[in-house]
Motif scaffolding. Structure first.
Motif, PDB file in Angstrom:
ATOM      1  N   ALA A 709       5.068  21.429 -14.417  1.00  0.00           N
ATOM      2  CA  ALA A 709       5.897  21.564 -15.568  1.00  0.00           C
ATOM      3  C   ALA A 709       4.766  20.992 -16.461  1.00  0.00           C
ATOM      4  O   ALA A 709       5.037  19.881 -17.016  1.00  0.00           O
ATOM      5  N   SER A 710       4.156  21.964 -17.136  1.00  0.00           N
ATOM      6  CA  SER A 710       2.892  21.268 -17.974  1.00  0.00           C
ATOM      7  C   SER A 710       3.350  21.305 -19.588  1.00  0.00           C
ATOM      8  O   SER A 710       4.227  22.337 -19.769  1.00  0.00           O
ATOM      9  N   THR A 711       3.008  20.544 -20.429  1.00  0.00           N
ATOM     10  CA  THR A 711       3.178  20.748 -21.991  1.00  0.00           C
ATOM     11  C   THR A 711       2.152  19.992 -22.511  1.00  0.00           C
ATOM     12  O   THR A 711       1.345  19.453 -21.819  1.00  0.00           O
ATOM     13  N   THR A 712       2.006  20.075 -23.772  1.00  0.00           N
ATOM     14  CA  THR A 712       0.804  19.628 -24.513  1.00  0.00           C
ATOM     15  C   THR A 712       0.990  18.193 -24.912  1.00  0.00           C
ATOM     16  O   THR A 712       2.272  18.018 -25.263  1.00  0.00           O
ATOM     17  N   PHE A 713       0.155  17.247 -24.622  1.00  0.00           N
ATOM     18  CA  PHE A 713       0.430  15.916 -24.905  1.00  0.00           C
ATOM     19  C   PHE A 713      -0.832  15.316 -25.755  1.00  0.00           C
ATOM     20  O   PHE A 713      -2.026  15.695 -25.294  1.00  0.00           O
ATOM     21  N   THR A 714      -0.558  14.850 -27.013  1.00  0.00           N
ATOM     22  CA  THR A 714      -1.662  14.853 -27.912  1.00  0.00           C
ATOM     23  C   THR A 714      -1.867  13.410 -27.761  1.00  0.00           C
ATOM     24  O   THR A 714      -1.060  12.474 -28.013  1.00  0.00           O
ATOM     25  N   ILE A 715      -3.307  12.788 -27.581  1.00  0.00           N
ATOM     26  CA  ILE A 715      -3.691  11.460 -27.703  1.00  0.00           C
ATOM     27  C   ILE A 715      -3.982  11.417 -29.173  1.00  0.00           C
ATOM     28  O   ILE A 715      -5.061  11.921 -29.315  1.00  0.00           O
ATOM     29  N   THR A 716      -3.542  10.434 -29.682  1.00  0.00           N
ATOM     30  CA  THR A 716      -3.880  10.183 -31.345  1.00  0.00           C
ATOM     31  C   THR A 716      -4.948   8.782 -31.345  1.00  0.00           C
ATOM     32  O   THR A 716      -4.612   7.994 -30.250  1.00  0.00           O
ATOM     33  N   LYS A 717      -5.650   8.962 -32.489  1.00  0.00           N
ATOM     34  CA  LYS A 717      -6.316   7.663 -32.482  1.00  0.00           C
ATOM     35  C   LYS A 717      -5.462   6.468 -32.860  1.00  0.00           C
ATOM     36  O   LYS A 717      -4.462   6.390 -33.272  1.00  0.00           O
ATOM     37  N   GLU A 718      -5.847   5.239 -32.031  1.00  0.00           N
ATOM     38  CA  GLU A 718      -5.196   3.863 -32.136  1.00  0.00           C
ATOM     39  C   GLU A 718      -5.314   3.454 -33.640  1.00  0.00           C
ATOM     40  O   GLU A 718      -6.227   3.377 -34.353  1.00  0.00           O
ATOM     41  N   GLU A 719      -4.584   2.933 -34.063  1.00  0.00           N
ATOM     42  CA  GLU A 719      -4.507   2.111 -35.249  1.00  0.00           C
ATOM     43  C   GLU A 719      -4.987   1.022 -34.961  1.00  0.00           C
ATOM     44  O   GLU A 719      -5.171   0.300 -34.069  1.00  0.00           O
ATOM     45  N   THR A 720      -5.693   0.448 -35.975  1.00  0.00           N
ATOM     46  CA  THR A 720      -6.251  -0.944 -36.066  1.00  0.00           C
ATOM     47  C   THR A 720      -5.767  -1.915 -37.023  1.00  0.00           C
ATOM     48  O   THR A 720      -5.431  -1.238 -38.161  1.00  0.00           O
ATOM     49  N   THR A 721      -6.185  -3.168 -37.153  1.00  0.00           N
ATOM     50  CA  THR A 721      -6.149  -4.038 -38.074  1.00  0.00           C
ATOM     51  C   THR A 721      -7.397  -4.810 -38.335  1.00  0.00           C
ATOM     52  O   THR A 721      -7.787  -5.372 -37.154  1.00  0.00           O
ATOM     53  N   THR A 722      -7.953  -4.909 -39.587  1.00  0.00           N
ATOM     54  CA  THR A 722      -9.247  -5.646 -39.728  1.00  0.00           C
ATOM     55  C   THR A 722      -8.684  -6.825 -40.585  1.00  0.00           C
ATOM     56  O   THR A 722      -8.174  -6.601 -41.749  1.00  0.00           O
ATOM     57  N   LEU A 798     -13.368 -10.540 -51.582  1.00  0.00           N
ATOM     58  CA  LEU A 798     -13.799 -10.703 -50.095  1.00  0.00           C
ATOM     59  C   LEU A 798     -13.243  -9.387 -49.369  1.00  0.00           C
ATOM     60  O   LEU A 798     -12.115  -8.941 -49.745  1.00  0.00           O
ATOM     61  N   SER A 799     -14.045  -8.749 -48.687  1.00  0.00           N
ATOM     62  CA  SER A 799     -13.775  -7.691 -47.926  1.00  0.00           C
ATOM     63  C   SER A 799     -14.273  -7.355 -46.369  1.00  0.00           C
ATOM     64  O   SER A 799     -15.255  -8.239 -45.980  1.00  0.00           O
ATOM     65  N   ALA A 800     -13.488  -6.983 -45.597  1.00  0.00           N
ATOM     66  CA  ALA A 800     -13.934  -6.923 -44.242  1.00  0.00           C
ATOM     67  C   ALA A 800     -13.295  -5.343 -43.735  1.00  0.00           C
ATOM     68  O   ALA A 800     -12.250  -5.146 -43.775  1.00  0.00           O
ATOM     69  N   THR A 801     -14.290  -4.592 -43.447  1.00  0.00           N
ATOM     70  CA  THR A 801     -13.906  -3.133 -43.269  1.00  0.00           C
ATOM     71  C   THR A 801     -14.497  -2.543 -41.969  1.00  0.00           C
ATOM     72  O   THR A 801     -15.629  -2.805 -41.609  1.00  0.00           O
ATOM     73  N   PHE A 802     -13.481  -1.880 -41.136  1.00  0.00           N
ATOM     74  CA  PHE A 802     -13.809  -1.084 -39.999  1.00  0.00           C
ATOM     75  C   PHE A 802     -13.868   0.497 -40.481  1.00  0.00           C
ATOM     76  O   PHE A 802     -12.532   0.884 -40.940  1.00  0.00           O
ATOM     77  N   ALA A 803     -14.590   1.178 -40.298  1.00  0.00           N
ATOM     78  CA  ALA A 803     -14.848   2.675 -40.649  1.00  0.00           C
ATOM     79  C   ALA A 803     -14.237   3.327 -39.756  1.00  0.00           C
ATOM     80  O   ALA A 803     -13.881   4.682 -40.119  1.00  0.00           O
ATOM     81  N   GLY A 804     -13.712   3.035 -38.469  1.00  0.00           N
ATOM     82  CA  GLY A 804     -13.070   3.838 -37.393  1.00  0.00           C
ATOM     83  C   GLY A 804     -14.055   4.676 -36.673  1.00  0.00           C
ATOM     84  O   GLY A 804     -15.120   4.711 -37.000  1.00  0.00           O
ATOM     85  N   ASP A 813      -9.711  -5.087 -44.698  1.00  0.00           N
ATOM     86  CA  ASP A 813      -8.697  -6.311 -45.400  1.00  0.00           C
ATOM     87  C   ASP A 813      -9.421  -6.714 -46.655  1.00  0.00           C
ATOM     88  O   ASP A 813     -10.552  -7.095 -46.606  1.00  0.00           O
ATOM     89  N   THR A 814      -8.809  -6.356 -47.702  1.00  0.00           N
ATOM     90  CA  THR A 814      -9.282  -6.613 -49.060  1.00  0.00           C
ATOM     91  C   THR A 814      -8.441  -7.644 -49.916  1.00  0.00           C
ATOM     92  O   THR A 814      -8.215  -7.530 -51.044  1.00  0.00           O
ATOM     93  N   SER A 815      -7.604  -8.350 -48.973  1.00  0.00           N
ATOM     94  CA  SER A 815      -6.411  -9.070 -49.497  1.00  0.00           C
ATOM     95  C   SER A 815      -7.027 -10.605 -50.084  1.00  0.00           C
ATOM     96  O   SER A 815      -6.087 -11.294 -50.672  1.00  0.00           O
ATOM     97  N   LYS A 816      -8.180 -10.768 -49.595  1.00  0.00           N
ATOM     98  CA  LYS A 816      -8.573 -12.259 -50.102  1.00  0.00           C
ATOM     99  C   LYS A 816      -9.587 -12.273 -50.976  1.00  0.00           C
ATOM    100  O   LYS A 816     -10.465 -11.396 -51.442  1.00  0.00           O
ATOM    101  N   THR A 817      -9.519 -13.482 -51.720  1.00  0.00           N
ATOM    102  CA  THR A 817     -10.649 -13.662 -53.063  1.00  0.00           C
ATOM    103  C   THR A 817     -11.363 -15.031 -52.912  1.00  0.00           C
ATOM    104  O   THR A 817     -10.663 -16.051 -52.243  1.00  0.00           O
ATOM    105  N   ALA A 818     -12.567 -15.147 -53.070  1.00  0.00           N
ATOM    106  CA  ALA A 818     -13.431 -16.258 -52.584  1.00  0.00           C
ATOM    107  C   ALA A 818     -13.681 -16.869 -53.966  1.00  0.00           C
ATOM    108  O   ALA A 818     -13.699 -16.281 -55.134  1.00  0.00           O
ATOM    109  N   ILE A 819     -13.821 -18.352 -54.232  1.00  0.00           N
ATOM    110  CA  ILE A 819     -14.191 -19.027 -55.090  1.00  0.00           C
ATOM    111  C   ILE A 819     -15.769 -19.542 -54.930  1.00  0.00           C
ATOM    112  O   ILE A 819     -15.780 -20.310 -53.961  1.00  0.00           O
ATOM    113  N   VAL A 820     -16.428 -19.083 -55.854  1.00  0.00           N
ATOM    114  CA  VAL A 820     -18.023 -19.384 -55.565  1.00  0.00           C
ATOM    115  C   VAL A 820     -18.244 -20.409 -56.624  1.00  0.00           C
ATOM    116  O   VAL A 820     -17.847 -20.494 -57.508  1.00  0.00           O
TER     117      VAL A 820
END
Length: 953
Positions: A709-722, A798-804, A813-820
């Motif tokens: 009994a075959s059917t289509t099963f789609t593997i989707t990209k995993e979500e990430t958190t940086t 401040l930023s931390a970016t994963f391009a996938g 993650d662009t939620s933070k700000t630095a004090i220089v």
């Protein structure tokens, strides 16, 4: 029948009737074989003369001659009336005719066709015997008829009968009687009581009626004197102990008379000498005007030579054979629905009754059954059995156009008690000796088929009837049928007389035919397998067989059927077919199937030949019904249902395997529950894309493997958190800043918890302001890189970016700000640790009153300390290797501080400021960042102030 009870008493006990019956019996008992047809009327035309006889004191005629001509004469023949002519035509199969039967209506009759006998009703009713009554009627009509033209005479007299409206005592001298027709008009115009005075009977008492009063409401009150004719005055209730109305009436009569036996005179005929001195051979019958066709057929049957028939369970007295006209009216199967009814307001509904016909023995006695239509069964040794078809005796054309038998005979010598002085039921065993007792011996059983139609419409149902023919030439209805229906055999019923080698079974009844099997021993049936020869495990299958004998079905029998070790039972239907169902629980194999019949009193046991029966694996079907998609590296619940494809029944306890694509690792398996559903989790490890999901059952001993009994099963990209995890207070320039971030699977929003699964080996870009650096995540999901920030002081993004990539979705993650911040060009400024802890704003980090504005946990500072530290080792990187240390400086503004300060400046937080000689010294508990206010100058009077915005270390 209460209303006619006095008819029955007269016909059952009259002297003339007794003589007739004994005379007929004397003629018939001489031989064991049926008498030759010449002893009976046989065939031909034998018309009757019907004479209507009234009395000198009769008040009125019951009905005109035209009514009786319709009932008895040719007026009914062929016109759908089903009258007297039709009866004898039909029951004799058109071999005996009474055509020409005439109601005598000559010039000597009154206007209604009634002749007056020269006597009153009393004289006729109480003084004349039956023979004399009929002769009186014949003499009254003699001027108008030549009796030589007729076979017999039916003398009809007016009936005068009614019911008491209320009970009377033994002393009452008046009685009120209802009109016998039930009408509410005057008695004088709707009834026919004689004119007073006359005698009548009330139960067993005879009374004299001296006067009559018409009440005008359908009743008449008679003035009476009691205890006439030697009877005794007694009380009479209106209703007897059986709930029947008590009748009153002028004595009448009902029957036939021969007047004796004469050489050469067929039974039922008398040599009658009338007033014209001529002698006539006539069958003579007397009937009341309300007699119906049942009574007319019965009494004229005597005229044609018939005796009374009896039933075996009451064989000592006449009547009680419900199947034969020669037992009317004692329980016969009469009907009121045949053809057009005879009757009306005067005669009442009793005239509507008709039938039944004659039994086969009666037909034999007249020779009316063609020789080829008798079946003689041989029940002598060796054992024998025959299956035949009987045709209905109620079919008036039964002797034509059919070869089916009209009668079957089985030799039988049964002792029948046929006389008893008390009229009691026969004893068991029969009492054949003693005063008044006697017995006869039967010659054979007869079987006949009576269809519920025509003159036999009064039968409760079409049935086969069994009679015994006695050596006394009587017909005895065999009503004692343990496996029958009150003396009738329906399809599936049986009769067994083992002592006389008589085994009878009725196989089928349909329309004008009945199939019957006879045996001289238990009947041997045939049992043939007619059920399924294969079936799937766990499926219902129908086991069946056909039980038959001689090509006829055997209904209503219990048959056991089996396949392998399983069995069930069923009852054969009208076609002899029996079936039952089982659910196959045996392992697939080839087994034997068979049927067995245990037999009964009429049938011997039988079994079918074994049949090959194949138990197949049960077909299965897998239906996928789980998730059709899932993220890479996330567990997905997949499920499927295992059923029998024929009926959708779930199959429990079987393992279903699931595979995504062709991967050896993206698999799981689970067992089906009671609902046939199996569910498990699989974690995809393949590159996200559509794949074929396979769900399969591999099969086992009892169940066949299912198709994939075959059917289509789609593997989707995993979500990430940086997530940026590095410093947010950063020293400008110097040795640089190390930025860090973490990369994890899933997101907080969808997972519900902070992500904890690290992603290794992925590139993460970290940024401070406009400057960036890149790093690769370690096994912990952490990435770090260093840059020397040359941008402006103050808040910087401040930023931390994963391009996938092929497996993971991008995240950042662009939620933070630095004090220089920066330190002064030389040295550093200070704030008291308690002042910083108190969160004061603004704070003074330089000024001539520093000691007063800054509190230290180590004590009050010397007023000579203005807040500037000249000699100190400061951090050069972010995060710092250390957070300052001990320091020294000169008092006041010597050396003078820097001429300018950074807008965001790192400030030392000491807990002690000590003076030794000309040198101040202290410590550094931590470093804070102060957003400096304008107004600072190297002169202590130009205070340096600002707001603490961050803590560096």
């Amino acid at each position: 029948m209460t209303r006619f009870s006095w008819w029955h008493r007269a016909r059952m006990s009259g002297a003339a009737r007794a003589l007739t019956c004994l005379a007929v019996a004397g003629l018939l008992v001489a031989t064991l074989a049926p008498p030759a047809p010449a002893d009976y009327v046989g065939t031909g035309t034998h018309p009757w003369a019907v004479v209507l006889c009234n009395f000198t004191n009769q008040r009125l005629d019951p009905a005109p001659a035209s009514y009786f001509n319709t009932m008895y004469g040719n007026g009914g023949s062929g016109s759908g009336q089903f009258n007297f002519v039709d009866f004898w035509h039909d029951v004799s199969f058109d071999q005996l005719s009474v055509a020409g039967t005439t109601v005598i209506d000559g010039s000597h009759a009154d206007a209604n066709g009634w002749y007056t006998v020269p006597e009153t009703r009393d004289t006729w009713g109480y003084s004349r015997d039956r023979y004399g009554k009929i002769v009186d009627c014949e003499n009254a009509a003699l001027p108008d008829v030549n009796f030589h033209n007729y076979y017999g005479v039916v003398a009809i007299f007016p009936e005068a009968a009614g019911n008491l409206t209320a009970g009377i005592s033994a002393a009452d001298t008046a009685v009120t009687v209802t009109n016998s027709s039930g009408a509410t008009s005057n008695v004088t115009t709707t009834n026919y009581w004689p004119a007073a005075p006359f005698m009548m009977n009330i139960q067993s008492e005879t009374v004299n009626v001296t006067a009559a009063h018409d009440n005008g409401d359908g009743t008449e009150t008679f003035t009476i004197t009691r205890a006439a004719n030697g009877t005794t005055a007694t009380a009479h209730p209106a209703v007897d102990g059986s709930g029947n109305a008590v009748g009153a009436g002028v004595p009448g009569d009902f029957g036939e008379v021969t007047g004796g036996s004469h050489v050469g005179t067929p039974p039922g005929l008398s040599n009658v000498t009338l007033s014209d001195t001529n002698t006539y051979q006539l069958a003579q019958v007397v009937l009341p005007n309300e007699a119906n066709l049942t009574g007319a057929g019965h009494e004229t049957g005597h005229g044609f030579g018939y005796n009374h028939s009896r039933k075996l369970s009451f064989s000592t007295v006449d009547y009680k054979d419900a199947t034969d006209i020669m037992s009317a009216y004692d329980g016969t199967y009469e009907t009121g629905s045949l053809g057009t009814s005879f009757g009306g307001a005067v005669l009442g509904s009793v005239v509507d009754d008709k039938g039944p016909g004659l039994d086969a023995i009666d037909l034999d006695l007249q020779g009316w059954i063609p020789s080829g239509r008798h079946f003689a069964f041989n029940n002598a040794s060796p054992p024998n059995q025959s299956t035949i078809t009987l045709h209905a005796l109620s079919d008036p054309n039964a002797r034509l156009g059919s070869s089916d038998y009209l009668e079957a005979r089985v030799p039988a010598s049964v002792t029948i008690q046929n006389a008893d002085p008390t009229g009691a039921a026969p004893t068991s065993p029969p009492t054949c000796s003693g005063t008044g007792f006697g017995c006869t011996t039967s010659q054979y059983y007869t079987l006949e088929y009576r269809q519920k139609t025509g003159w036999d419409s009064g039968f409760p149902a079409s049935a086969v009837v069994v009679h015994l023919f006695g050596a006394d030439n009587r017909s005895y209805w065999v009503d004692q049928l343990p496996d029958g229906h009150n003396g009738l055999l329906y399809a599936g019923d049986e009769y067994v007389d083992a002592a006389n080698k008589t085994y009878v079974a009725v196989n089928s009844i349909s329309g004008s035919s009945a199939q019957v099997t006879m045996g001289s021993a238990q009947i041997t049936p045939t049992l043939a397998w007619a059920g399924a020869t294969s079936g799937d495990f766990n499926d219902q299958v129908t086991l069946a067989a056909d039980l038959s004998v001689g090509g006829a079905p055997v209904p209503n029998e219990s048959v056991d059927l089996s396949a392998g070790t399983q069995s069930c039972s069923g009852t054969s239907d009208a076609a002899g077919h029996v079936s039952c169902t089982i659910t196959l629980t045996q392992d697939p194999a080839v087994v034997s199937a068979s049927a067995s019949f245990a037999g009964d009193s009429a049938y011997a046991a039988a079994g079918s030949s074994p049949a090959s029966f194949t138990i197949n694996q049960e077909d299965t079907k897998v239906t996928f019904n789980g998730a059709s998609a899932g993220d890479y590296h996330d567990a997905a619940t997949v499920s499927a249902t295992l059923t029998d494809p024929a009926d959708g029944t779930p199959i429990a306890g079987k393992a279903i395997g699931f595979t995504i694509g062709t991967s050896a690792t993206d698999t799981c398996s689970a067992s089906t529950g009671a609902d046939g559903v199996a569910a498990c989790t699989v974690t995809p490890t393949q590159v996200p894309a559509p794949y074929t999901m396979h769900a399969a059952f591999a099969g086992d001993t009892d169940y066949a493997a299912s198709a994939d009994a075959s059917t289509t099963f789609t593997i989707t990209k995993e979500e990430t958190t940086t997530t940026y995890t590095g410093p947010t207070v950063i020293l400008q320039g110097a040795s640089g800043v190390t930025l860090t971030a973490g990369l994890f699977e899933d997101t907080t929003a969808t997972a519900g918890d902070p992500p904890t699964d690290p992603i290794a080996g992925r590139t993460v870009t970290l940024g401070l302001g406009a400057q960036t650096c890149t790093a690769t995540t370690a096994s912990t999901g952490t990435a770090s890189c260093t840059l020397t920030f040359s941008g402006a002081l103050g808040p910087e993004p401040l930023s931390a970016t994963f391009a996938g990539d092929a497996y993971y979705l991008p995240s950042q993650d662009t939620s933070k700000t630095a004090i220089v911040f920066a330190f002064p060009s030389r040295g550093a400024f200070a704030l008291g640790d308690q002042t910083v802890a108190a969160g004061r704003a603004p704070v003074t980090w330089w000024g001539d009153n520093w000691y007063a504005l800054n509190q230290l946990s180590g004590g009050v500072a010397n007023p000579a300390f203005k807040g500037f530290i000249g000699t100190i080792s400061l951090p050069t990187s972010t995060p710092p290797a250390s957070c300052g240390g001990s320091w020294t400086t000169l008092p006041g503004n010597s050396p003078p501080p820097t001429s300018g300060v950074p807008t965001y400046m790192g400030v030392i937080v000491p807990s002690t400021v000590a003076k030794s000689g000309n040198v101040f010294s202290g410590n550094s508990t931590h470093i804070v960042v102060v957003a400096t206010d304008p107004g600072y100058g190297p002169n202590p009077q130009s205070h340096g102030t600002g707001t603490i915005v961050a803590t560096f270390c």
